[in-house]
Design a protein around this motif. Structure first.
Motif, PDB file in Angstrom:
ATOM      1  N   LEU A 148       0.888  -1.214  -0.147  1.00  0.00           N
ATOM      2  CA  LEU A 148       0.076  -0.193  -0.141  1.00  0.00           C
ATOM      3  C   LEU A 148       0.823   1.143  -0.075  1.00  0.00           C
ATOM      4  N   PRO A 149       0.387   2.283  -0.622  1.00  0.00           N
ATOM      5  CA  PRO A 149       1.191   3.580  -0.562  1.00  0.00           C
ATOM      6  C   PRO A 149       0.851   4.280   0.905  1.00  0.00           C
ATOM      7  N   PRO A 150       1.755   5.222   1.222  1.00  0.00           N
ATOM      8  CA  PRO A 150       1.334   5.720   2.611  1.00  0.00           C
ATOM      9  C   PRO A 150      -0.143   6.110   2.532  1.00  0.00           C
ATOM     10  N   MET A 151      -0.273   5.866   4.041  1.00  0.00           N
ATOM     11  CA  MET A 151      -1.970   6.104   4.547  1.00  0.00           C
ATOM     12  C   MET A 151      -2.513   7.558   4.192  1.00  0.00           C
ATOM     13  N   HIS A 152      -3.525   7.713   3.761  1.00  0.00           N
ATOM     14  CA  HIS A 152      -4.125   8.974   3.310  1.00  0.00           C
ATOM     15  C   HIS A 152      -5.168   9.433   4.552  1.00  0.00           C
ATOM     16  N   PHE A 153      -5.121  10.423   5.140  1.00  0.00           N
ATOM     17  CA  PHE A 153      -6.270  10.742   6.250  1.00  0.00           C
ATOM     18  C   PHE A 153      -7.044  11.767   5.648  1.00  0.00           C
ATOM     19  N   GLU A 154      -8.442  11.746   6.079  1.00  0.00           N
ATOM     20  CA  GLU A 154      -9.262  12.697   5.795  1.00  0.00           C
ATOM     21  C   GLU A 154      -9.218  13.844   6.976  1.00  0.00           C
ATOM     22  N   ALA A 155      -9.841  15.104   6.811  1.00  0.00           N
ATOM     23  CA  ALA A 155      -9.814  16.308   7.669  1.00  0.00           C
ATOM     24  C   ALA A 155      -9.914  15.925   8.999  1.00  0.00           C
ATOM     25  N   ASP A 156     -11.154  15.224   9.096  1.00  0.00           N
ATOM     26  CA  ASP A 156     -11.830  14.888  10.201  1.00  0.00           C
ATOM     27  C   ASP A 156     -10.690  13.957  11.198  1.00  0.00           C
ATOM     28  N   GLU A 157     -10.400  13.113  10.301  1.00  0.00           N
ATOM     29  CA  GLU A 157      -9.300  12.014  11.101  1.00  0.00           C
ATOM     30  C   GLU A 157      -8.074  12.583  11.517  1.00  0.00           C
ATOM     31  N   VAL A 158      -7.648  13.819  10.879  1.00  0.00           N
ATOM     32  CA  VAL A 158      -6.348  14.604  11.204  1.00  0.00           C
ATOM     33  C   VAL A 158      -6.774  15.242  12.697  1.00  0.00           C
ATOM     34  N   GLU A 159      -7.844  15.995  12.549  1.00  0.00           N
ATOM     35  CA  GLU A 159      -8.147  16.789  13.686  1.00  0.00           C
ATOM     36  C   GLU A 159      -8.394  15.684  14.970  1.00  0.00           C
ATOM     37  N   ALA A 160      -9.141  14.500  14.743  1.00  0.00           N
ATOM     38  CA  ALA A 160      -9.225  13.574  15.800  1.00  0.00           C
ATOM     39  C   ALA A 160      -7.850  13.161  16.442  1.00  0.00           C
TER      40      ALA A 160
ATOM     41  N   LEU B 289      -6.383  15.996  18.501  1.00  0.00           N
ATOM     42  CA  LEU B 289      -7.047  16.046  19.719  1.00  0.00           C
ATOM     43  C   LEU B 289      -6.577  14.996  20.646  1.00  0.00           C
ATOM     44  N   GLY B 290      -6.539  13.638  20.237  1.00  0.00           N
ATOM     45  CA  GLY B 290      -6.035  12.867  21.012  1.00  0.00           C
ATOM     46  C   GLY B 290      -4.520  12.897  21.428  1.00  0.00           C
ATOM     47  N   LEU B 291      -3.490  13.498  20.476  1.00  0.00           N
ATOM     48  CA  LEU B 291      -2.227  13.363  20.831  1.00  0.00           C
ATOM     49  C   LEU B 291      -1.992  14.503  21.992  1.00  0.00           C
ATOM     50  N   HIS B 292      -2.699  15.822  21.597  1.00  0.00           N
ATOM     51  CA  HIS B 292      -2.711  17.005  22.634  1.00  0.00           C
ATOM     52  C   HIS B 292      -3.190  16.434  23.929  1.00  0.00           C
TER      53      HIS B 292
ATOM     54  N   LEU C 258       3.776  12.456  12.654  1.00  0.00           N
ATOM     55  CA  LEU C 258       2.469  12.712  11.849  1.00  0.00           C
ATOM     56  C   LEU C 258       2.362  14.053  10.821  1.00  0.00           C
ATOM     57  N   GLU C 259       2.990  15.036  11.362  1.00  0.00           N
ATOM     58  CA  GLU C 259       2.849  16.264  10.630  1.00  0.00           C
ATOM     59  C   GLU C 259       3.889  16.105   9.080  1.00  0.00           C
ATOM     60  N   ALA C 260       5.058  15.733   9.486  1.00  0.00           N
ATOM     61  CA  ALA C 260       5.983  15.271   8.534  1.00  0.00           C
ATOM     62  C   ALA C 260       5.389  14.603   7.370  1.00  0.00           C
ATOM     63  N   SER C 261       4.487  13.724   7.615  1.00  0.00           N
ATOM     64  CA  SER C 261       4.094  12.592   6.744  1.00  0.00           C
ATOM     65  C   SER C 261       2.623  13.334   5.980  1.00  0.00           C
ATOM     66  N   LEU C 262       2.289  14.190   6.360  1.00  0.00           N
ATOM     67  CA  LEU C 262       1.217  15.046   5.849  1.00  0.00           C
ATOM     68  C   LEU C 262       1.354  15.886   4.696  1.00  0.00           C
TER      69      LEU C 262
ATOM     70  N   ARG D 259      -4.403  21.607   8.849  1.00  0.00           N
ATOM     71  CA  ARG D 259      -5.271  21.086   9.906  1.00  0.00           C
ATOM     72  C   ARG D 259      -5.005  20.464  11.182  1.00  0.00           C
ATOM     73  N   LEU D 260      -3.916  19.771  11.226  1.00  0.00           N
ATOM     74  CA  LEU D 260      -3.158  19.187  12.352  1.00  0.00           C
ATOM     75  C   LEU D 260      -2.684  20.655  13.333  1.00  0.00           C
ATOM     76  N   ARG D 261      -2.055  21.665  12.733  1.00  0.00           N
ATOM     77  CA  ARG D 261      -1.507  22.784  13.656  1.00  0.00           C
ATOM     78  C   ARG D 261      -2.688  23.508  14.012  1.00  0.00           C
ATOM     79  N   HIS D 262      -3.615  23.973  13.296  1.00  0.00           N
ATOM     80  CA  HIS D 262      -4.879  24.521  13.708  1.00  0.00           C
ATOM     81  C   HIS D 262      -6.043  23.988  13.687  1.00  0.00           C
ATOM     82  N   ALA D 263      -6.133  22.879  14.734  1.00  0.00           N
ATOM     83  CA  ALA D 263      -7.279  22.257  14.580  1.00  0.00           C
ATOM     84  C   ALA D 263      -8.439  23.018  15.132  1.00  0.00           C
ATOM     85  N   THR D 264      -9.734  22.408  14.685  1.00  0.00           N
ATOM     86  CA  THR D 264     -10.941  23.172  15.283  1.00  0.00           C
ATOM     87  C   THR D 264     -11.458  22.637  16.739  1.00  0.00           C
ATOM     88  N   VAL D 265     -10.913  21.752  17.248  1.00  0.00           N
ATOM     89  CA  VAL D 265     -11.152  21.145  18.377  1.00  0.00           C
ATOM     90  C   VAL D 265      -9.894  21.114  19.192  1.00  0.00           C
ATOM     91  N   GLY D 266     -10.084  21.100  20.434  1.00  0.00           N
ATOM     92  CA  GLY D 266      -9.069  21.018  21.587  1.00  0.00           C
ATOM     93  C   GLY D 266      -9.434  20.465  22.789  1.00  0.00           C
TER      94      GLY D 266
END
Length: 228
Positions: free
Chosen positions: A67-79, A82-85, A106-110, A117-124
């Motif tokens: 498989l190629p590198p995994m692709h994340f949807e926007a809501d998956e990135v924000e989830a 939130l979890g890692l923070h 994770l940021e380096a792979s996106l 989306r990762l840096r400025h997530a809409t949830v915290g």
């Protein structure tokens, strides 16, 4: 949905569902016929994915090197953000560093758009609590859990009575105020919970309880669910 997108989604479903997963369950999740599932499984195998099992028994994804590198949807990135923070704020030094390092990786792979989306997530999250400090060997306990290795605890209960317990450590849980070791107590022959901040010392024993951990954890959570 294109066929390539459907195959990627099928891989995700195989990762997510408990294995072995039947073709009928996969068809329900994918909203396609079982015949399509059989064809897609064969296509994935032809592409190099290692999927054990067959019709009537269910399938288990063991490897997916093609498989190629995994692709994340926007809501998956924000989830994930939130979890890692949240993990980074739990007060556990090892997991704080691990969560921070995972965020960097994770940021380096996106792609650039998802990095935003990762840096400025809409949830915290914000944790207003002080976790009691613990002298317990947190890395050692995690290793014992993974290796299914019995341990001996010198434990101070809430009435400050000291006791010695041989336990089978099953998992460490983070509650709102404390961290606790959920175990099978060999003395009581039942599940017991030991607060990490009340553990005075840990001795790692040359005794294995493999392969009982998964079954015991399942029984524990089923019992907890019945008590809700």
């Amino acid at each position: 949905m294109s066929r390539s997108d459907r195959l990627i989604r099928l891989m995700q479903v195989l990762r997510r569902l408990p294995s072995p997963v039947t073709a009928s369950r996969l068809a329900l999740e994918m909203e396609v016929s079982e015949r399509s599932i059989y064809r897609d499984i064969q296509s994935l195998r032809s592409s190099g994915a290692i999927i054990d099992g067959e019709a009537g028994f269910g399938y288990t994804l063991t490897e997916d090197p093609s498989l190629p590198p995994m692709h994340f949807e926007a809501d998956e990135v924000e989830a994930l953000a939130l979890g890692l923070h949240t993990v980074a704020k739990l007060g556990n030094i090892e997991f704080t560093y691990a969560a921070q390092n995972a965020l960097v990786k994770l940021e380096a792979s996106l792609p650039q758009s998802m990095r935003q989306r990762l840096r400025h997530a809409t949830v915290g999250s914000h944790i207003l609590r002080n976790t009691p400090t613990s002298e317990a060997d947190f890395p050692g306990l995690r290793e014992a859990i993974w290796n299914e290795q019995a341990v001996s605890l010198n434990y101070l209960d809430l009435k400050d009575r000291l006791s010695k317990r041989k336990v089978w450590p099953l998992t460490i849980y983070f509650f709102s105020e404390v961290q606790a070791l959920i175990s099978w107590c060999c003395l009581r022959e039942d599940f017991r919970m030991f607060r990490l901040d009340r553990i005075q010392s840990v001795e790692f024993l040359e005794e294995s309880f493999r392969p009982k951990r998964v079954g015991l954890l399942r029984d524990y959570f089923e019992r907890e669910k019945e008590c809700e």
